[in-house]
Design an enzyme around this catalytic site. Sequence first.
Site, PDB file in Angstrom:
ATOM      1  N   HIS A   9       0.850  -1.184   0.000  1.00  0.00           N
ATOM      2  CA  HIS A   9       0.000   0.000   0.000  1.00  0.00           C
ATOM      3  C   HIS A   9       0.885   1.232   0.000  1.00  0.00           C
ATOM      4  O   HIS A   9       1.945   1.228   0.623  1.00  0.00           O
ATOM      5  CB  HIS A   9      -0.906  -0.002   1.247  1.00  0.00           C
TER       6      HIS A   9
ATOM      7  N   ASP B 202      -7.953  -5.410   0.041  1.00  0.00           N
ATOM      8  CA  ASP B 202      -8.453  -6.215  -1.078  1.00  0.00           C
ATOM      9  C   ASP B 202      -8.060  -7.675  -1.009  1.00  0.00           C
ATOM     10  O   ASP B 202      -8.522  -8.478  -1.816  1.00  0.00           O
ATOM     11  CB  ASP B 202      -7.926  -5.640  -2.400  1.00  0.00           C
TER      12      ASP B 202
HETATM   13  N1  CMC Z   1       4.214  -7.523  -4.723  1.00  0.00           N
HETATM   14  C1  CMC Z   1       5.552  -7.520  -4.856  1.00  0.00           C
HETATM   15  N2  CMC Z   1       6.332  -6.436  -4.726  1.00  0.00           N
HETATM   16  C2  CMC Z   1       5.719  -5.270  -4.442  1.00  0.00           C
HETATM   17  C3  CMC Z   1       4.319  -5.190  -4.285  1.00  0.00           C
HETATM   18  C4  CMC Z   1       3.567  -6.370  -4.429  1.00  0.00           C
HETATM   19  N3  CMC Z   1       2.235  -6.339  -4.301  1.00  0.00           N
HETATM   20  N4  CMC Z   1       3.974  -3.908  -4.009  1.00  0.00           N
HETATM   21  C5  CMC Z   1       5.113  -3.217  -4.000  1.00  0.00           C
HETATM   22  N5  CMC Z   1       6.173  -4.027  -4.260  1.00  0.00           N
HETATM   23  C6  CMC Z   1       7.587  -3.644  -4.290  1.00  0.00           C
HETATM   24  C7  CMC Z   1       7.900  -2.905  -5.579  1.00  0.00           C
HETATM   25  O1  CMC Z   1       8.359  -3.778  -6.591  1.00  0.00           O
HETATM   26  C8  CMC Z   1       8.967  -1.942  -5.123  1.00  0.00           C
HETATM   27  O2  CMC Z   1      10.199  -2.633  -5.067  1.00  0.00           O
HETATM   28  P1  CMC Z   1      11.558  -1.834  -5.390  1.00  0.00           P
HETATM   29  O3  CMC Z   1      11.672  -0.773  -4.349  1.00  0.00           O
HETATM   30  O4  CMC Z   1      12.591  -2.906  -5.268  1.00  0.00           O
HETATM   31  O5  CMC Z   1      11.414  -1.294  -6.777  1.00  0.00           O
HETATM   32  C9  CMC Z   1       8.574  -1.587  -3.686  1.00  0.00           C
HETATM   33  O6  CMC Z   1       7.781  -2.704  -3.233  1.00  0.00           O
HETATM   34  C10 CMC Z   1       7.733  -0.316  -3.573  1.00  0.00           C
HETATM   35  O7  CMC Z   1       6.669  -0.394  -4.519  1.00  0.00           O
HETATM   36  P2  CMC Z   1       6.002   0.875  -5.209  1.00  0.00           P
HETATM   37  O8  CMC Z   1       5.246   0.441  -6.429  1.00  0.00           O
HETATM   38  O9  CMC Z   1       7.027   1.952  -5.382  1.00  0.00           O
HETATM   39  O10 CMC Z   1       5.009   1.327  -4.073  1.00  0.00           O
HETATM   40  P3  CMC Z   1       3.765   2.256  -4.268  1.00  0.00           P
HETATM   41  O11 CMC Z   1       3.520   2.876  -2.944  1.00  0.00           O
HETATM   42  O12 CMC Z   1       3.926   3.169  -5.425  1.00  0.00           O
HETATM   43  O13 CMC Z   1       2.601   1.211  -4.647  1.00  0.00           O
HETATM   44  C11 CMC Z   1       0.748  -0.214  -4.607  1.00  0.00           C
HETATM   45  C12 CMC Z   1       1.560   0.833  -3.836  1.00  0.00           C
HETATM   46  C13 CMC Z   1      -0.548  -0.492  -3.828  1.00  0.00           C
HETATM   47  C14 CMC Z   1       0.330   0.350  -5.981  1.00  0.00           C
HETATM   48  C15 CMC Z   1       1.587  -1.505  -4.775  1.00  0.00           C
HETATM   49  O14 CMC Z   1       1.939  -2.029  -3.518  1.00  0.00           O
HETATM   50  C16 CMC Z   1       0.867  -2.564  -5.613  1.00  0.00           C
HETATM   51  O15 CMC Z   1       0.931  -2.518  -6.853  1.00  0.00           O
HETATM   52  N6  CMC Z   1       0.169  -3.532  -4.932  1.00  0.00           N
HETATM   53  C17 CMC Z   1      -0.612  -4.520  -5.649  1.00  0.00           C
HETATM   54  C18 CMC Z   1      -1.946  -3.902  -6.037  1.00  0.00           C
HETATM   55  C19 CMC Z   1      -2.875  -3.741  -4.878  1.00  0.00           C
HETATM   56  O16 CMC Z   1      -3.070  -4.650  -4.080  1.00  0.00           O
HETATM   57  N7  CMC Z   1      -3.516  -2.556  -4.813  1.00  0.00           N
HETATM   58  C20 CMC Z   1      -4.542  -2.278  -3.802  1.00  0.00           C
HETATM   59  C21 CMC Z   1      -4.184  -1.145  -2.924  1.00  0.00           C
HETATM   60  S1  CMC Z   1      -5.289  -1.044  -1.521  1.00  0.00           S
HETATM   61  C22 CMC Z   1      -6.802  -0.591  -2.191  1.00  0.00           C
HETATM   62  C23 CMC Z   1      -6.869   0.843  -2.554  1.00  0.00           C
HETATM   63  O17 CMC Z   1      -6.600   1.687  -1.690  1.00  0.00           O
HETATM   64  O18 CMC Z   1      -7.214   1.118  -3.703  1.00  0.00           O
END
Ligand code: CMC
Length: 428
Positions: A306, A363
């Site tokens: 998240h 989720d």
């Molecule tokens: N599985 C594996 N690795 C992950 C995941 C995951 N679900 N989420 C983040 N990472 C890793 C990512 O690869 C990155 O690694 P590195 O620093 O080595 O490049 C690090 O963690 C940080 O990720 P980020 O994409 O920079 O983090 P963010 O804050 O921009 O993204 C997120 C948050 C929710 C988009 C992301 O965690 C994600 O894509 N999760 C899966 C989708 C999901 O479950 N979304 C629902 C969110 S809750 C409902 C809502 O509020 O809408």
Amino acid sequence: MTDKTAELKTEGGDYQYPVLPGSVGPDVIDIRKLYGQTGKFTYDPGFTSTASCQSAITYIDGDKGVLLHRGYPIDQLAEHSTFMEVAYLLLHGDLPKKDELEDFSKTITYHTMVHEQIVHFFRGFRRDAHPMSVMCGVVGALSAFYHDSTDITDPTQRLVASHRMIAKMPTIAAMAYKYSIGQPFLYPQNDLSYTGNFLRMTFGVPAETYEVNPVIERAMDRIFILHADHEQNASTSTVRLAGSSGANPFACIAAGIACLWGPAHGGANEAALNMLREIGDAKNVKSYVDRAKDKNDPFRLMGFGHRVYKNYDPRAKVMQQTAEEVLKELNISDPVLDVARELEQIALSDEYFIEKKLYPNVDFYSGIILNAIGFPTEMFTALFALARTTGWVAQWNEMISDPEQKIGRPRQLYVGATQRDYVPVGER
Ligand code: CMC
């Protein structure tokens, strides 16, 4: 206001900026004068360090896993409250007294029907249209039906539009489902609760009496509470940005629905269940965890991680408990729940996930519950939109009433071509 300031040293000079305290949570540096004084912008793609507004609605402490609506912890609301009560709380700032809750519920009930012409509007969609495309279209079109609540300068019209949207979303979401399976639409039945009415409009048929199962009704109501608001997330920011231009409230909520649809936001519940089904068996979990850790593989564990929570999402805990309750009530033994439990256990003890502070989010378990209740995966995000409409309208109202509100207009770091002269097509 405080006397605290932050100092910025640039080659053009030194500048002081006021530091504004919130009632709780990090202070913010007020940089509104930055461009005027320094000729420079800040660069913050994804707004990871930028507060776009002041708000008194929802507070999240992502490190501690805290979520408060108007000060009340989400787990207390999920345990003791109802969605109607939470909707009132978000919109008006305090929990309603008994008569206030009765009046509010009556007002929402009064607006549950949609204009009969909307039935014809629905018929224009393909039967296999994704419910979110139907929701975007129909909610956007509400402004064509309810002209008497689109004047955003009139607080009464704003409130009526807000009530209309909270009231009509279950009707529209149920219609989207009924249309997709070729069953007749059911009119709302207003002696039922908000959630009971939605379940009947979705799963009832005119030929039979529909009995609302109180355990399912409570679980669904809790899911709505858990999705009701989440401060300045992508879809809420979209609603605020759309609203900042003075667009009518129905158009703004349609914009929020469009944003929510994405798999990184509201679409994650659909993606999470699809992923759990693809994993299929607890013995396959490890290979998927390995894929999620592989830098060269774009695969991510859906329902994990998240932007704000760097601890267990407090909503996920309630969701897990609700999943167990619903499966027990319906006497379902879903292997997907075993996959989810195993995945959670492996991921939470894995160095990669610990180091990156990746925990299950709201989720992760919601899809299992919704599937058990009988919703097809395509409906999941539509249910999220239904619940989040309360948060969106509360945030939209707060923005419109904020004297500091301006049209949202981010700036950019331009990296394109510098000025050049036009070359006629034959000479390029
Ligand atoms: N599985 C594996 N690795 C992950 C995941 C995951 N679900 N989420 C983040 N990472 C890793 C990512 O690869 C990155 O690694 P590195 O620093 O080595 O490049 C690090 O963690 C940080 O990720 P980020 O994409 O920079 O983090 P963010 O804050 O921009 O993204 C997120 C948050 C929710 C988009 C992301 O965690 C994600 O894509 N999760 C899966 C989708 C999901 O479950 N979304 C629902 C969110 S809750 C409902 C809502 O509020 O809408």
